[in-house]
Every structure is written in C-alpha cells, then in structure tokens.
Design an enzyme around this catalytic site. Structure first.
Site, PDB file in Angstrom:
ATOM      1  N   SER A 227      31.350  35.346  42.415  1.00 29.13           N
ATOM      2  CA  SER A 227      30.292  34.340  42.539  1.00 29.13           C
ATOM      3  C   SER A 227      29.809  33.960  41.154  1.00 29.13           C
ATOM      4  CB  SER A 227      29.155  34.878  43.416  1.00 29.13           C
ATOM      5  OG  SER A 227      28.246  33.840  43.754  1.00 29.13           O
ATOM      6  N   ASN A 228      28.605  33.413  41.055  1.00 25.86           N
ATOM      7  CA  ASN A 228      28.033  33.010  39.771  1.00 25.86           C
ATOM      8  C   ASN A 228      26.526  33.192  39.808  1.00 25.86           C
ATOM      9  OD1 ASN A 228      26.811  30.373  40.752  1.00 25.86           O
ATOM     10  ND2 ASN A 228      28.973  30.017  41.219  1.00 25.86           N
ATOM     11  N   THR A 229      25.849  32.851  38.720  1.00 20.16           N
ATOM     12  CA  THR A 229      24.428  33.162  38.585  1.00 20.16           C
ATOM     13  C   THR A 229      23.499  32.057  39.071  1.00 20.16           C
ATOM     14  OG1 THR A 229      24.420  32.340  36.301  1.00 20.16           O
ATOM     15  CG2 THR A 229      24.858  34.694  36.630  1.00 20.16           C
ATOM     16  N   SER A 230      24.020  31.066  39.759  1.00 17.67           N
ATOM     17  CA  SER A 230      23.164  29.995  40.263  1.00 17.67           C
ATOM     18  C   SER A 230      22.128  30.547  41.242  1.00 17.67           C
ATOM     19  CB  SER A 230      24.008  28.931  40.966  1.00 17.67           C
ATOM     20  OG  SER A 230      23.171  28.002  41.638  1.00 17.67           O
TER      21      SER A 230
END
Length: 223
Positions: free
Chosen positions: A21-24
């Site tokens: 995933s990512n840090t959004s």
C-alpha cells in the site's frame, strides 16, 4: 452536479495478512467530497483505507484493491457529471496471492508484481461530456510529467503535488488545465484546496475553456 470522487489508498494483498500500500490518508478525497456537498452537489465517494470515517455523501462505496476500485468507478461513472480521481491507487499488485500466511524462512522472499488497471486512462477513453480530473504526485519534473499525463489520459484538469502532501493536513499544489491555464495554491489546508478544485470543476462544466480565477494566477496562503 453529480460528482464521483475517489479517496484513500488501495491495498494489494500478498497473503491473507500482508499487503502492499502507500501512506495516503484519503484526506484530500474526503475534503473534495465535503466541498462538493457544500456546493450543492450530489456525491458518490469510492474510498479505500482512509484515516477515520468517510464524510456524509449520497452514496459511499468502500473498496480494498485497485481492481475493486476500478470496478466501482466504472459502475458509477455513467451517472456522474464530473469524476475526480484523488485516490492513491497502487500501480502494482502481487502477481499471486498466497492463501493463509507466508511462513518466515532463512532465504529471501521474492515478489513478482503485476500492473494494476489504469483507471484514469480507461475513464479518459470513454469520457464523453464529463469533466475528468486527475492527480499527479511527482518527486521531480513535476510540471512536465503532469502535463504529459493530462494529455495522455484526456483530462480536463490535473492537480500536481509532491510526496510531502501524502498524509499531511496542508499542501501546495498546482492546477493545470487542458486549455492551458494554471493556478498555484500554496500552503493551504486540504479543505481550502478542495473548495478551489470544486469551483474549477463547476466552471469547466459551464465553459470547458474556463478556469477558476483566470490563467496563471498564484494563490497566496490565506487568500
């Protein structure tokens, strides 16, 4: 106007407990949904793993993966007057998902990745008279890369930001319009940025050659 807005990151599972995933945080997409409602619009929000509860909308569609987000967006796109793709959709997913939990071993674990659907490009190919807005998070050559994306994906407007915007409450962005105008928004809250974007979309719906405040205007903090 009926707005279809996406928010938050997707999760691409490696096994049943681990994912890419990512840090959004989804703050920008949720702020856009609130701003669209405040402007009197109807809002369908398709959202991933956002931080906190989603805002009140006419329709909420929770999703997990890029594939699920693609399916939800395509399902609801036909009824939208404007689509704003603010979600941080993963570009790659594990090529295979392992059932259960991968056991730790002494050797390396090698993941083979596959491309996820390019939702924005698909929307651009079937845009019709809808307003289509994308986001470009760029670490270098931001304007050049964003303009390339704007043209390649048949967008009306692209919002350019940098890695510092991920998860932050304030950001600096540039709005680039297909007609050639641009607008810089410096160190504003995401709520303020969202309101500017919604106004831009409303203007574009009436006049595709228009922009919010005229070409090449820079907005200062607090303006």
């Amino acid at each position: 106007m009926h707005f279809l807005i996406t928010a938050g990151p997707t999760r691409e599972f490696i096994d049943d407990v681990r994912f890419l995933s990512n840090t959004s945080s989804g703050r920008m997409g949720c702020a856009l949904a609130r701003a669209a409602k405040d402007a009197g619009g109807r809002v369908t929000l398709v959202y991933g793993a956002i931080a906190g509860a989603p805002p009140e909308c006419d329709r909420l569609v929770p999703v997990t993966s890029a594939e699920e987000m693609r399916n939800a967006v395509i399902e609801h796109a036909a009824r939208a007057d404007a689509i704003i793709m603010a979600a941080a959709v993963a570009d790659y997913r594990p090529a295979e998902r392992t059932p259960g939990k991968i056991k730790k071993s002494d050797g390396e674990l090698v993941l083979r990745l596959a491309r996820t659907p390019d939702i924005l490009a698909e929307l651009g190919r079937q845009k019709g008279d809808r307003i289509l807005v994308g986001f470009a998070l760029e670490a270098e050559n931001a304007r050049e890369n964003a303009l390339r994306k704007l043209r390649a994906k048949n967008l009306d407007l692209i919002v350019v930001n940098g890695p510092a915007a991920m998860g932050a409450e304030r950001a600096s962005v540039e709005l680039l319009f297909a007609a050639g105008a641009s607008q810089k928004l410096s160190n504003l809250s995401k709520a303020e940025i969202a309101a500017r974007i919604i106004r831009a979309v409303e203007t574009l719906k009436v006049n595709p050659q228009g922009s919010t405040d005229g070409p090449s205007r820079t907005a200062d903090p607090g303006s």
